[in-house]
Design a protein around this motif. Structure first.
Motif, PDB file in Angstrom:
ATOM      1  N   ILE A 152      10.329 -12.018   6.413  1.00 27.32           N
ATOM      2  CA  ILE A 152       9.723 -12.246   7.333  1.00 27.32           C
ATOM      3  C   ILE A 152       8.404 -13.384   8.001  1.00 27.32           C
ATOM      4  N   ALA A 153       9.611 -13.813   9.313  1.00 30.28           N
ATOM      5  CA  ALA A 153       9.825 -15.378   9.910  1.00 30.28           C
ATOM      6  C   ALA A 153      10.181 -16.553   9.443  1.00 30.28           C
ATOM      7  N   GLY A 154      10.468 -16.186   7.758  1.00 34.73           N
ATOM      8  CA  GLY A 154      11.556 -17.036   7.020  1.00 34.73           C
ATOM      9  C   GLY A 154       9.945 -17.152   5.597  1.00 34.73           C
ATOM     10  N   LEU A 155       9.586 -16.002   5.413  1.00 37.42           N
ATOM     11  CA  LEU A 155       8.588 -16.005   4.293  1.00 37.42           C
ATOM     12  C   LEU A 155       9.219 -14.413   3.624  1.00 37.42           C
ATOM     13  N   PRO A 156       8.644 -14.141   2.868  1.00 37.08           N
ATOM     14  CA  PRO A 156       8.435 -13.039   2.453  1.00 37.08           C
ATOM     15  C   PRO A 156       7.436 -12.376   1.945  1.00 37.08           C
ATOM     16  N   TYR A 157       7.527 -10.638   2.579  1.00 36.28           N
ATOM     17  CA  TYR A 157       6.332 -10.430   3.501  1.00 36.28           C
ATOM     18  C   TYR A 157       4.767 -10.259   3.008  1.00 36.28           C
ATOM     19  N   ALA A 158       5.084 -10.384   1.557  1.00 33.21           N
ATOM     20  CA  ALA A 158       3.711 -10.001   0.351  1.00 33.21           C
ATOM     21  C   ALA A 158       2.769 -11.293   1.375  1.00 33.21           C
ATOM     22  N   GLN A 159       3.466 -12.718   1.415  1.00 29.61           N
ATOM     23  CA  GLN A 159       2.848 -13.476   2.789  1.00 29.61           C
ATOM     24  C   GLN A 159       2.663 -13.664   3.817  1.00 29.61           C
TER      25      GLN A 159
END
Lengths: 367, 261
Positions: B66-73
């Motif tokens: 999501i926007a370049g980073l894993p969802y957890a972040q």
């Protein structure tokens, strides 16, 4: 304190401690987990006893609580294979662990006081004899234990109220928002297990189930707010426990049995009398609905034929029965009610819709 | 919030339930600020795709960003509307309480919602025209009202990327119009909205981006390019009637081997 007061206090502590996690069991539709845990913990008690060889050891409680959590985990493991459904998995796991415990008691611990009757019904009447002094205060041991468990339950539900509410209502969103539903689930199950273990000592396995499920199930019929449901569950449980105590004294019978009976009686009362969701309220609502629908049908019938050549025949009170296939008594009652509601006017034998009746009929038909 | 990375980037995603793949090597790239439909037959893996992006099912392979980073972040950036039928509407709670749940992610563990959450929830209820229902018990709502409560709950999440699983299921035409109005408002505010959708007829009217899915991705792109007869035929396996140029809504789902959606 007299033993009688102490017994009643213990009864209230058990009821309150059980209703708190019980509320979430009922809402999560996992009520039967309490049944399983309240039996399988015997397995934990037996195993712990074989390790420490002391019936008074607090390790027995630890072992029993862990067995409860183990039960939940085994049931989930079985369910996840998709070879059995959850209810069947509970029915497989809990008799197995329970009967293993019974075999071990009868085979290896026949001379120890660990008998099966006490497991099912406990004996709250003896609780005042087993005393414990903490902080210079001497009270029945059961009171200390159950007070501690009640505090733990209050603390957990108080601190994690919002998380428990969300993960019970919508586990998917809870997970998406980063609240681990699995963690909350096992936290809750640990409390259910701990509560069952503590309560079981005083009142036995059957009453644990009754107090965990009955009062919250009754409270569910009385409110539509979670916080009220928790409070009402505690109140109904406590009152049932007290009523059970007095019933037992009156009939000179088992206290735990009478308490479980009173839980059933309380639920039955609420089930019948609850203001919104009770049976009486439901029947009343249905009866009212029946009259409303009948009036709407009558008005719709008159509206359909208004201004048509058949209008005169269709709107006559004396011939209405043939058209609608209603009994004369029923037609009389419906017409009377519709007249009172200002939906129609009677002119001799002919019925005429009022403006209001026309509007209501049109609204009913377009819905 | 506009970084170089796409709003949603799914690469080589495979998800299997008990060794049966329900998503095969899925690649989807969604730019910021689009309103995208995910369409496909029953069992195509539409819900699974959303759940995999949100970390609710574990992928067998591949990754989602999501926007370049894993969802957890990136939890704070994402709003989620699950299927209406996935929750118990007899749960003892009020409409306002359910909407406030959308704020729980921002509150984090142990912090209780307060007056600010209340105000935001009431404002969101006003957006979906349910303000007069705030104190209702949720079981008294109609299907369309329930759907709008879920929408309001997602709105208070104040997210950048929204995932909505069948928000039009079981709602009447008026409610559908109202919901799509809110979704288009989100897009106008620069948000990215992904919707699992069933009515092929309304895809060109409602959406500007579309993903056609049937275990694999058939097409993903602007509606004008991706939503073609050829792609639809491949997604629905020829079980689709074409009436006068545009694809018809009369899709016959021939009971696709029932993987859970």
């Amino acid at each position: 304190m007299s033993p009688h007061v102490e017994i009643q206090l213990i009864a209230v502590l058990v009821a309150a401690a059980c209703a708190l996690p019980g509320t979430f069991l009922v809402l999560r539709r996992t009520a039967m987990v309490s049944d399983a845990i309240s039996h399988t913990m015997l397995f934990g008690i037996v195993i712990s006893y074989f390790v420490v060889r002391d019936l008074a050891s607090p390790w027995l409680m630890v072992g029993a609580t862990l067995t409860g959590v183990l039960t939940v985990w085994l049931v989930e493991l079985l369910t996840r294979t998709r070879r059995v459904h959850e209810d069947a998995a509970i029915g497989l796991v809990f008799p197995l662990l329970f009967s293993l415990a019974v075999i071990m008691i009868s085979r290896f611990a026949g001379n120890v006081h660990l008998d099966n009757d006490a497991v099912l019904l406990g004996e709250i009447g003896f609780a005042p004899f087993d005393r414990l002094t903490l902080l210079g205060i001497e009270l029945p041991r059961a009171m200390w234990v159950l007070g501690g468990i009640l505090s733990a339950n209050l603390l957990f539900i108080g601190v994690c109220y919002k998380e428990l509410q969300l993960s019970t209502f919508d586990a998917g969103l809870a997970a998406a928002l980063g609240f681990s539903p699995a963690l909350l689930h096992y936290g809750l199950m640990t409390l259910v297990s701990l509560t069952a273990v503590g309560a079981f000592d005083a009142v036995g396995a059957i009453l644990v189930i009754a107090l965990m499920i009955g009062p919250p199930a009754a409270a569910y019929l009385l409110t539509d707010r979670l916080s009220h449901m928790i409070g009402l569950g505690v109140a109904i449980g406590s009152l049932s426990a007290l009523a059970g105590y007095w019933l037992a004294r009156l009939l000179d019978t088992t206290i735990a049995g009478a308490m479980a009976t009173m839980v059933g009686v309380s639920f039955a009362l609420v089930f019948v009398l609850a203001p919104q969701r009770g049976v009486i309220a439901l029947l009343r609502r249905r009866a009212r609905q029946r009259w409303i629908v009948a009036q709407q049908m009558l008005a719709a019938h008159l509206l359909q034929h208004e201004g048509t050549p058949a209008a005169a025949d269709e709107s006559r009170l004396s011939t209405l029965g043939e058209h609608l296939r209603w009994s004369p008594e029923f037609i009389g009652a419906v017409v009377h009610r519709a007249e009172e509601a200002g939906m129609l006017q009677r002119e001799g034998d002919t019925l005429r819709l009022t403006e209001r009746g026309r509007a209501l009929a049109a609204a009913a038909m377009t819905r | 919030m506009h970084t170089a990375a796409a709003a949603i980037e799914v690469t080589d995603l495979t998800v299997a339930y008990h060794d049966t793949p329900v998503l095969w090597d899925v690649d989807v790239r969604v730019p910021h600020g689009v309103l995208m439909a995910i369409v496909g037959p029953n069992g195509a893996g539409k819900t699974t795709l959303i759940k995999a992006i949100l970390g609710l099912v574990r992928p067998a392979a591949g990754q989602t960003l999501i926007a370049g980073l894993p969802y957890a972040q990136q939890r704070q950036l994402v709003g989620y509307v699950p299927q209406r039928g996935s929750v118990d509407w007899d749960f003892p709670t009020s409409v306002l309480d359910v909407v406030m749940m959308g704020r729980y992610g921002r509150l984090g563990w142990f912090r209780r919602p307060g007056s600010r959450e209340r105000e935001l929830a009431l404002a969101a209820l006003e957006t979906v025209q349910l303000q007069q229902y705030a104190n209702r018990q949720i079981s008294q709502l109609s299907g369309g009202q329930q759907q709008r409560v879920f929408l309001a709950r997602a709105l208070v999440q104040d997210a950048q990327v929204y995932f909505m699983d069948e928000p039009f299921a079981g709602v009447d035409a008026v409610t559908e119009r109202a919901i799509i109005g809110v979704l288009q408002g989100l897009r106008a505010a620069g948000k990215t909205v992904v919707v699992v959708h069933h009515d092929l007829q309304t895809v060109p009217e409602y959406f500007d981006w579309v993903t056609l899915l049937n275990v694999r991705v058939i097409a993903c792109g602007p509606v004008a390019e991706a939503f073609t007869d050829e792609h639809l035929r491949r997604a629905y396996g020829g079980r689709i009637a074409f009436l006068g140029g545009g694809p018809s809504a009369e899709v016959q789902d021939a009971g696709h081997a029932g993987a859970p959606r």
